[in-house]
Enzyme design. Structure first.
Site, PDB file in Angstrom:
ATOM      1  N   LYS A 190      11.799   0.952 -10.890  1.00  0.00           N
ATOM      2  CA  LYS A 190      12.438   0.151 -11.592  1.00  0.00           C
ATOM      3  C   LYS A 190      11.969  -1.004 -10.981  1.00  0.00           C
ATOM      4  O   LYS A 190      11.269  -2.018 -11.481  1.00  0.00           O
ATOM      5  CB  LYS A 190      13.796  -0.041 -11.921  1.00  0.00           C
ATOM      6  CG  LYS A 190      14.412  -1.464 -11.768  1.00  0.00           C
ATOM      7  CD  LYS A 190      16.057  -1.412 -11.186  1.00  0.00           C
ATOM      8  CE  LYS A 190      16.415  -0.991 -10.146  1.00  0.00           C
ATOM      9  NZ  LYS A 190      15.911  -2.466  -9.186  1.00  0.00           N
ATOM     10  N   LYS A 222      11.450  -9.226  -1.066  1.00  0.00           N
ATOM     11  CA  LYS A 222      11.768  -7.907  -1.394  1.00  0.00           C
ATOM     12  C   LYS A 222      10.609  -6.740  -2.361  1.00  0.00           C
ATOM     13  O   LYS A 222      10.351  -5.574  -1.992  1.00  0.00           O
ATOM     14  CB  LYS A 222      13.280  -7.736  -2.372  1.00  0.00           C
ATOM     15  CG  LYS A 222      13.603  -5.987  -2.106  1.00  0.00           C
ATOM     16  CD  LYS A 222      13.864  -5.021  -1.335  1.00  0.00           C
ATOM     17  CE  LYS A 222      14.324  -3.666  -0.860  1.00  0.00           C
ATOM     18  NZ  LYS A 222      15.644  -3.881  -1.511  1.00  0.00           N
TER      19      LYS A 222
END
Length: 307
Positions: free
Chosen positions: A247, A179
């Site tokens: 993030k 990811k």
């Protein structure tokens, strides 16, 4: 011959991704328990056949899917009398499976999985998703799975109800790392499209025509197909936030550092998103980086005019 009972299933976290993922699971039939800190998000799913849980302990099932922003939120579901650990114990579920669908640190989730298996007998799969809310609603997500391979295989029917591309990537942390790689491309793409649209607009080109041309050639992408309207309408509210994008970029930086890699493009994009968040635009969709780039150009032009 006695049929093996189907494992009980729960989904915790009914936000923009978790809600439609739960609906896809309900569409496939079988029982599903749902829980969310805001109970109002539970009620519509109960109307579709889900069982609404009053706490994580009440939601404890053989397989628990979590769709939460970061690992900190997942860990907060575990302790206390209302936590998952107490729920699993009370229900006699000795070998539960905990699936982390959020985008989290590959390093942190591997350590979390090792600790939870060693200390509590809980098998953790990191299985982040890509495809946005459109993919969640249509059941066309890409799901990248890390963790014990046999456990991952046992949960494949659940994943298949939510995604069309489900791949086992390797041991714990591998799904999260995949990811992270995905997010490099996403963050760079929204930044590149923003620069292209900024230049096109400044040069007097009709942005809707520019978008059509980009979508018709090698530059086409899911970003353009799902989010192209944002550059045309100059509407960057809602969606996948720049704060979450930053993030994710931090996780990429840490993973690259642990492997001794330098990722110069990612470093530049991280700096731009850091600037966007610092300027107070962190809640905007990540395509709102367009505004940060425009502001930089205006400031640069202003400085040049003063010389």
């Amino acid at each position: 011959m006695t049929e093996t009972p189907r494992p009980s299933l729960a989904l915790l976290g009914l936000g923009p991704m978790g809600g439609p993922m739960a609906r896809r699971l309900l569409d496939q039939g079988g029982g599903l328990t749902v829980w969310n800190r805001t109970s109002a998000k539970v009620e519509p799913l109960v109307g579709l056949g889900a069982r609404g849980a009053t706490s994580p302990a009440d939601a404890a099932a053989d397989v628990v899917l979590t769709v939460l922003p970061d690992l900190e939120q997942v860990e907060s579901l575990l302790p206390g009398p209302d936590g998952l650990l107490a729920g699993w114990s009370a229900k006699g579920i000795a070998r539960p499976i905990l699936v982390v669908h959020g985008t989290v640190s590959p390093i942190a989730v591997a350590a979390f999985a090792e600790r939870l298996l060693r200390d509590r007998g809980v098998t953790v799969l990191d299985a982040p998703v890509s495809g946005g809310t459109v993919g969640a609603e249509n059941g066309t997500l890409s799901i990248m799975v890390g963790g014990d391979q046999a456990t991952a295989h046992s949960v494949e029917p659940v994943f298949a109800a939510m995604g069309t591309t489900v791949r086992y990537m390797g041991p714990s942390g591998s799904g999260a790392l995949a990811k992270a790689c995905n997010q490099i491309v996403v963050a760079a793409t929204v930044t590149a499209v923003s620069e292209a649209m900024l230049l096109a607009g400044k040069g007097g080109i009709d942005l809707s025509v520019m978008l059509e041309l980009l979508q018709g050639g090698l530059a086409d992408s899911a970003v353009l197909r799902q989010k192209g309207y944002r550059w045309i309408s100059n509407d960057f509210d809602g969606g996948g936030s720049a704060r979450n994008q930053l993030k994710d970029l931090g996780f990429i930086r840490d993973a690259a550092s642990s492997e001794g890699l330098e990722l110069p493009l990612t470093s530049t994009v991280t700096g731009l998103f850091g600037e966007m968040v610092t300027q107070g635009d962190g809640a905007l969709d990540h395509t709102g980086i367009h505004g940060t780039l425009a502001r930089r150009s205006q400031e640069s032009a202003g400085s040049a005019a003063q010389l």
